[in-house]
Design a protein around this motif. Structure first.
Motif, PDB file in Angstrom:
ATOM      1  N   THR A  38      60.820  19.880-100.794  1.00  0.00           N
ATOM      2  CA  THR A  38      60.598  21.229-100.281  1.00  0.00           C
ATOM      3  C   THR A  38      61.897  21.880 -99.831  1.00  0.00           C
ATOM      4  O   THR A  38      62.076  23.092 -99.970  1.00  0.00           O
ATOM      5  N   SER A  39      62.818  21.085 -99.300  1.00  0.00           N
ATOM      6  CA  SER A  39      64.095  21.635 -98.837  1.00  0.00           C
ATOM      7  C   SER A  39      64.940  22.172 -99.983  1.00  0.00           C
ATOM      8  O   SER A  39      65.879  22.947 -99.750  1.00  0.00           O
ATOM      9  N   LYS A  41      63.582  23.829-102.656  1.00  0.00           N
ATOM     10  CA  LYS A  41      62.840  24.873-103.356  1.00  0.00           C
ATOM     11  C   LYS A  41      63.205  26.250-102.803  1.00  0.00           C
ATOM     12  O   LYS A  41      63.644  26.379-101.658  1.00  0.00           O
ATOM     13  N   GLU A  43      61.937  30.046-101.510  1.00  0.00           N
ATOM     14  CA  GLU A  43      60.867  30.333-100.546  1.00  0.00           C
ATOM     15  C   GLU A  43      59.504  30.499-101.204  1.00  0.00           C
ATOM     16  O   GLU A  43      58.500  29.982-100.712  1.00  0.00           O
ATOM     17  N   GLU A  45      58.328  29.244-103.973  1.00  0.00           N
ATOM     18  CA  GLU A  45      57.797  28.006-104.539  1.00  0.00           C
ATOM     19  C   GLU A  45      57.410  27.005-103.451  1.00  0.00           C
ATOM     20  O   GLU A  45      56.641  26.084-103.711  1.00  0.00           O
ATOM     21  N   ALA A  46      57.952  27.170-102.227  1.00  0.00           N
ATOM     22  CA  ALA A  46      57.635  26.239-101.134  1.00  0.00           C
ATOM     23  C   ALA A  46      56.222  26.432-100.622  1.00  0.00           C
ATOM     24  O   ALA A  46      55.660  25.529 -99.982  1.00  0.00           O
ATOM     25  N   GLY A  55      60.880  22.287-107.860  1.00  0.00           N
ATOM     26  CA  GLY A  55      60.888  23.716-108.121  1.00  0.00           C
ATOM     27  C   GLY A  55      61.579  24.060-109.418  1.00  0.00           C
ATOM     28  O   GLY A  55      62.028  23.187-110.168  1.00  0.00           O
ATOM     29  N   ASN A  62      69.793  26.361 -99.306  1.00  0.00           N
ATOM     30  CA  ASN A  62      68.858  26.295 -98.182  1.00  0.00           C
ATOM     31  C   ASN A  62      69.460  25.589 -96.969  1.00  0.00           C
ATOM     32  O   ASN A  62      69.158  25.933 -95.822  1.00  0.00           O
ATOM     33  N   TRP A 244      59.124  27.448 -94.462  1.00  0.00           N
ATOM     34  CA  TRP A 244      59.020  26.022 -94.766  1.00  0.00           C
ATOM     35  C   TRP A 244      60.262  25.473 -95.446  1.00  0.00           C
ATOM     36  O   TRP A 244      60.712  24.364 -95.132  1.00  0.00           O
ATOM     37  N   HIS A 245      60.827  26.211 -96.406  1.00  0.00           N
ATOM     38  CA  HIS A 245      61.965  25.651 -97.148  1.00  0.00           C
ATOM     39  C   HIS A 245      63.173  25.453 -96.243  1.00  0.00           C
ATOM     40  O   HIS A 245      63.901  24.451 -96.360  1.00  0.00           O
ATOM     41  N   ALA A 249      64.802  21.861 -94.864  1.00  0.00           N
ATOM     42  CA  ALA A 249      66.244  21.643 -95.027  1.00  0.00           C
ATOM     43  C   ALA A 249      66.878  21.240 -93.694  1.00  0.00           C
ATOM     44  O   ALA A 249      67.707  20.324 -93.631  1.00  0.00           O
TER      45      ALA A 249
END
Length: 281
Positions: A38-39, A41, A43, A45-46, A55, A62, A244-245, A249
């Motif tokens: 997730t870190s 990706k 925003e 796609e997160a 992603g 990020n 979230w992204h 991170a």
């Protein structure tokens, strides 16, 4: 034939154990892998559903954005300073108490040790309010001493070190006394050097615990300047949603010190746990 069947049964049980342990390890790694994925990706796609592991591209920017989104440097310094200070104080206080319980003879020693260990059964939530009132009385709210000193004493660390110190031969101390060494000299020159594995194990436990500590820093800090990373990560939870992204991170950066401490002290950690009787023998 019986021996062959017994050996085959042991091999099967060993294989099943390895498979079970490997499966548990993989399950444990799932949150870590998902955090790292997730870190990296963007925003949009997160937060897509259904989620994807990888992603469209690796968004390494990020990490820089997360660092600049909050006062990350200040939070990082506070966390390092508080965690290292607590580790040093815990090693000092726990080793002194453990030496007293392991080597000194005084009335009520065993009863006092049992009472000391009984504090481990008290939930942390029960002591938070009295500790907060005490810190407020001293005027230590939103200060380093308020974050550090209440966590500078550990019954678990005392128990861990005491078990290790009991395994050190008494003859070494007797030889030190013959050479004119004082009681503190025996502790400083003989017990502590021989207790490095247990001290390293306690240091790892203490550092990781304090690095991830959330509740006490949340209660004790009011200003941005005094916040630690565990509390500062809340800044990514905005009014209308969570970034979230960037949060993932920031979390990925935050776990690096704990991993480094574990990697460099792993050998001492295993030896300390095994020799202190905490290894399940």
């Amino acid at each position: 034939m019986n021996n062959h069947a017994l050996a085959s049964k042991k091999n099967v049980l060993k294989l099943l154990s390895i498979i079970g342990i490997s499966a548990c390890a993989l399950i444990t790694l799932v949150p870590l892998v998902w955090m790292l994925a997730t870190s990296l990706k963007i925003e949009s796609e997160a937060i897509t559903f259904p989620p994807t592991l990888i992603g469209s591209r690796l968004a390494f920017e990020n990490f820089a954005d997360a660092w600049n989104f909050i006062p990350f440097g200040r939070y990082f310094f506070n966390t390092i300073f508080v965690s290292v200070s607590i580790v040093i104080l815990e090693l000092l206080t726990a080793s002194l108490a453990a030496y007293a319980f392991a080597r000194l003879r005084f009335p009520g020693r065993d009863l006092l040790f049992v009472l000391y260990l009984s504090t481990l059964m008290i939930p942390v939530q029960v002591t938070i309010i009295p500790q907060f009132i005490l810190m407020n009385y001293f005027g230590w709210i939103d200060t380093y001493q308020g974050l550090i000193l209440p966590n500078a004493f550990t019954a678990f660390g005392t128990f861990l070190l005491r078990q290790f110190f009991l395994g050190i031969p008494y003859e070494l101390e007797e030889a030190g006394r013959i050479d004119g060494c004082t009681r503190f000299g025996l502790y400083w020159r003989i017990i502590l050097p021989l207790g490095k594995p247990a001290l390293a194990a306690l240091a790892v436990f203490s550092f990781v615990n304090q690095w991830n500590n959330f509740l006490w820093p949340l209660i004790m800090t009011n200003s941005v300047e005094m916040r630690v990373l565990s509390v500062g990560l809340q800044a990514f939870q905005l009014q209308y949603g969570t970034v979230w992204h960037l949060m993932m991170a920031a979390a990925a950066i935050a776990i690096i010190p704990s991993i480094l401490v574990f990697v460099f002290l792993q050998r001492y950690l295993e030896e300390g746990i095994t020799m202190s009787g905490m290894g399940g023998r």
